[in-house]
Design an enzyme around this catalytic site. Structure first.
Site, PDB file in Angstrom:
ATOM      1  N   GLN A  70       0.839  -1.202   0.000  1.00 26.08           N
ATOM      2  CA  GLN A  70       0.000   0.000   0.000  1.00 26.08           C
ATOM      3  C   GLN A  70       0.873   1.252   0.000  1.00 26.08           C
ATOM      4  O   GLN A  70       1.815   1.359   0.791  1.00 26.08           O
ATOM      5  CB  GLN A  70      -0.936   0.054   1.214  1.00 26.08           C
ATOM      6  CG  GLN A  70      -1.931   1.216   1.036  1.00 26.08           C
ATOM      7  CD  GLN A  70      -2.794   1.502   2.239  1.00 26.08           C
ATOM      8  OE1 GLN A  70      -2.279   1.831   3.307  1.00 26.08           O
ATOM      9  NE2 GLN A  70      -4.094   1.388   2.077  1.00 26.08           N
ATOM     10  N   CYS A 100      -6.632   7.159   5.231  1.00 27.21           N
ATOM     11  CA  CYS A 100      -5.978   7.363   6.537  1.00 27.21           C
ATOM     12  C   CYS A 100      -6.456   8.681   7.173  1.00 27.21           C
ATOM     13  O   CYS A 100      -6.391   9.741   6.545  1.00 27.21           O
ATOM     14  CB  CYS A 100      -4.460   7.377   6.372  1.00 27.21           C
ATOM     15  SG  CYS A 100      -3.624   7.590   7.952  1.00 27.21           S
ATOM     16  N   ASP A 203     -15.385  -3.165  11.324  1.00 25.39           N
ATOM     17  CA  ASP A 203     -16.037  -3.876  12.426  1.00 25.39           C
ATOM     18  C   ASP A 203     -16.512  -5.288  12.093  1.00 25.39           C
ATOM     19  O   ASP A 203     -17.454  -5.771  12.704  1.00 25.39           O
ATOM     20  CB  ASP A 203     -17.225  -3.069  12.968  1.00 25.39           C
ATOM     21  CG  ASP A 203     -16.773  -1.759  13.594  1.00 25.39           C
ATOM     22  OD1 ASP A 203     -15.544  -1.532  13.665  1.00 25.39           O
ATOM     23  OD2 ASP A 203     -17.640  -0.966  14.000  1.00 25.39           O
TER      24      ASP A 203
HETATM   25  C1  FMN Z   1      -3.581   0.888  14.099  1.00 21.33           C
HETATM   26  C2  FMN Z   1      -4.224   0.995  12.754  1.00 21.33           C
HETATM   27  C3  FMN Z   1      -3.443   1.240  11.653  1.00 21.33           C
HETATM   28  C4  FMN Z   1      -4.020   1.356  10.380  1.00 21.33           C
HETATM   29  N1  FMN Z   1      -3.217   1.562   9.305  1.00 21.33           N
HETATM   30  C5  FMN Z   1      -3.770   1.631   8.054  1.00 21.33           C
HETATM   31  C6  FMN Z   1      -2.948   1.791   6.914  1.00 21.33           C
HETATM   32  O1  FMN Z   1      -1.711   1.832   6.978  1.00 21.33           O
HETATM   33  N2  FMN Z   1      -3.575   1.888   5.712  1.00 21.33           N
HETATM   34  C7  FMN Z   1      -4.945   1.801   5.581  1.00 21.33           C
HETATM   35  O2  FMN Z   1      -5.462   1.886   4.470  1.00 21.33           O
HETATM   36  N3  FMN Z   1      -5.727   1.642   6.651  1.00 21.33           N
HETATM   37  C8  FMN Z   1      -5.171   1.540   7.875  1.00 21.33           C
HETATM   38  N4  FMN Z   1      -5.973   1.318   8.965  1.00 21.33           N
HETATM   39  C9  FMN Z   1      -7.424   1.125   8.759  1.00 21.33           C
HETATM   40  C10 FMN Z   1      -7.772  -0.363   8.611  1.00 21.33           C
HETATM   41  O3  FMN Z   1      -7.188  -0.931   7.456  1.00 21.33           O
HETATM   42  C11 FMN Z   1      -9.308  -0.558   8.529  1.00 21.33           C
HETATM   43  O4  FMN Z   1      -9.800   0.181   7.445  1.00 21.33           O
HETATM   44  C12 FMN Z   1     -10.033  -0.083   9.784  1.00 21.33           C
HETATM   45  O5  FMN Z   1      -9.345  -0.509  10.946  1.00 21.33           O
HETATM   46  C13 FMN Z   1     -11.474  -0.592   9.818  1.00 21.33           C
HETATM   47  O6  FMN Z   1     -11.504  -1.984   9.677  1.00 21.33           O
HETATM   48  P1  FMN Z   1     -11.641  -2.987  10.943  1.00 21.33           P
HETATM   49  O7  FMN Z   1     -12.862  -2.580  11.715  1.00 21.33           O
HETATM   50  O8  FMN Z   1     -11.735  -4.361  10.340  1.00 21.33           O
HETATM   51  O9  FMN Z   1     -10.416  -2.803  11.776  1.00 21.33           O
HETATM   52  C14 FMN Z   1      -5.423   1.219  10.230  1.00 21.33           C
HETATM   53  C15 FMN Z   1      -6.202   0.947  11.352  1.00 21.33           C
HETATM   54  C16 FMN Z   1      -5.633   0.843  12.599  1.00 21.33           C
HETATM   55  C17 FMN Z   1      -6.519   0.544  13.792  1.00 21.33           C
END
Ligand code: FMN
Length: 316
Positions: A70, A100, A203
């Site tokens: 990415q 982000c 989520d």
């Molecule tokens: C600690 C952390 C770091 C993340 N880093 C990135 C990243 O580098 N690039 C990105 O597109 N999303 C990043 N995200 C977002 C996640 O990819 C995802 O979109 C978000 O956590 C929602 O999905 P989930 O509920 O399954 O965690 C990050 C999320 C967290 C919590």
């Protein structure tokens, strides 16, 4: 499923997670059934300028059947140069970060700030597509920048026109950060705006939340981030395959993979937060975390892993 010219084995993916989606996390996600996993986000500019930090983040191993990277950035020229940089020639697919929410990133116009300027987003994606060619490019976004002002249908359509082969949509706006409920209808609107595959994100933690997300959004697949940290085997559960896993053994394997690339001191530091995640929810997990946080070397992490094996329900 097919992402442009690339075949992936399933429809559940692990998106970029800064600080977490290292080679160990990705290899374990693949082992347990993820169809695609991305590195954490890498600065297009940092890559072009050859920052050392960036190089360490670009490590890959053969345990990854598909190699995904990415990139983030908002200057088309850097995005183009980064996408065709020799340091990422080893990757099969490039994802562009348009989601982000972190202030340091947004204030540079990167990440979710691109959702405020869709013509710019389109130029950045087009530059990535040109630079990465013939490899496919995907785009990861949120619903919009401001709460109540969804732009992802227009942003996704622009990305598709620019040549993106799939879109991952986190069903929140930048303003929401990680709070509030994921808006699955917002993801559905995005899906309806494009003809390329869409991955629903946000989520998803178990089979029920996955099924609900796919049903309401009509998405082609789903992206699972936080629920895969410390639980890379969630992909097996979501694919309906039962697995018995010793989290202590996973810690050892994860560290072992990091040690093939990184110096011991670095690998041990990287493992600390992973150990905390593997130990989450286990009775006695707190002592395991404390052991890991005070670790000075790999042996200390291995001891924490043994403690977790002893504390967890897993029985050989
Ligand atoms: C600690 C952390 C770091 C993340 N880093 C990135 C990243 O580098 N690039 C990105 O597109 N999303 C990043 N995200 C977002 C996640 O990819 C995802 O979109 C978000 O956590 C929602 O999905 P989930 O509920 O399954 O965690 C990050 C999320 C967290 C919590």
């Amino acid at each position: 499923m097919k992402l442009g010219s690339l075949n992936i084995n399933g429809n559940l993916i692990m998106p970029a997670i800064a600080g977490y989606t290292d080679i160990g996390q990705r290899a374990l996600a693949y082992r347990y059934g993820a169809a695609l996993a991305f590195t954490e986000m890498i600065s297009a500019k940092g890559l072009v300028y050859g920052s050392e930090h960036t190089e360490a983040l670009l490590a890959v191993t053969d345990s990854e059947p598909v190699k995904g990277v990415q990139l983030f950035g908002s200057e088309p020229e850097f995005m183009f140069k980064a996408a065709r940089h020799e340091a990422i020639a080893k990757f099969d697919i490039v994802d562009v970060n348009c989601g982000c929410p972190v202030p340091k990133i947004v204030s540079n116009g990167d990440g979710s700030a691109l959702l405020k300027d869709i013509p710019k987003l389109k130029e950045v994606v087009a530059a990535a597509v040109e630079g990465a060619s013939p490899r496919p490019v995907t785009v990861k976004m949120r619903l919009g920048f401001k709460a109540g002002e969804p732009v992802s249908p227009a942003a996704a359509a622009a990305a598709e026109e620019a040549g993106a082969v799939a879109i991952t949509v986190h069903g929140r706006t930048r303003e929401q950060y990680y709070s509030g409920e994921v808006d699955l209808n917002g993801i559905r609107e995005t899906k309806l705006a494009v003809s390329i595959p869409v991955f629903a994100n946000g989520d998803i933690t178990d089979k029920a939340s996955l099924e609900r997300a796919l049903e309401i959004t009509g998405a082609d697949g789903a992206a699972i981030a936080r629920a895969a940290i410390g639980r890379p085997y969630i992909f097996s559960e979501l694919n309906g395959v039962g697995v018995e896993v010793d989290p202590g053994a996973l810690i050892k394997e994860h560290l072992g993979m990091l040690l093939t690339i990184y110096p011991e001191r670095v690998a041990v530091d990287m493992m600390k937060k992973h150990v905390a995640a593997y130990a989450k929810g286990v009775r006695g997990g707190k002592a395991v975390k404390l052991k890991a946080f005070s670790a000075h070397n790999a042996a200390d992490i291995y001891s924490a892993a043994d403690m977790l094996t002893a504390a967890s329900d897993f029985k050989q």
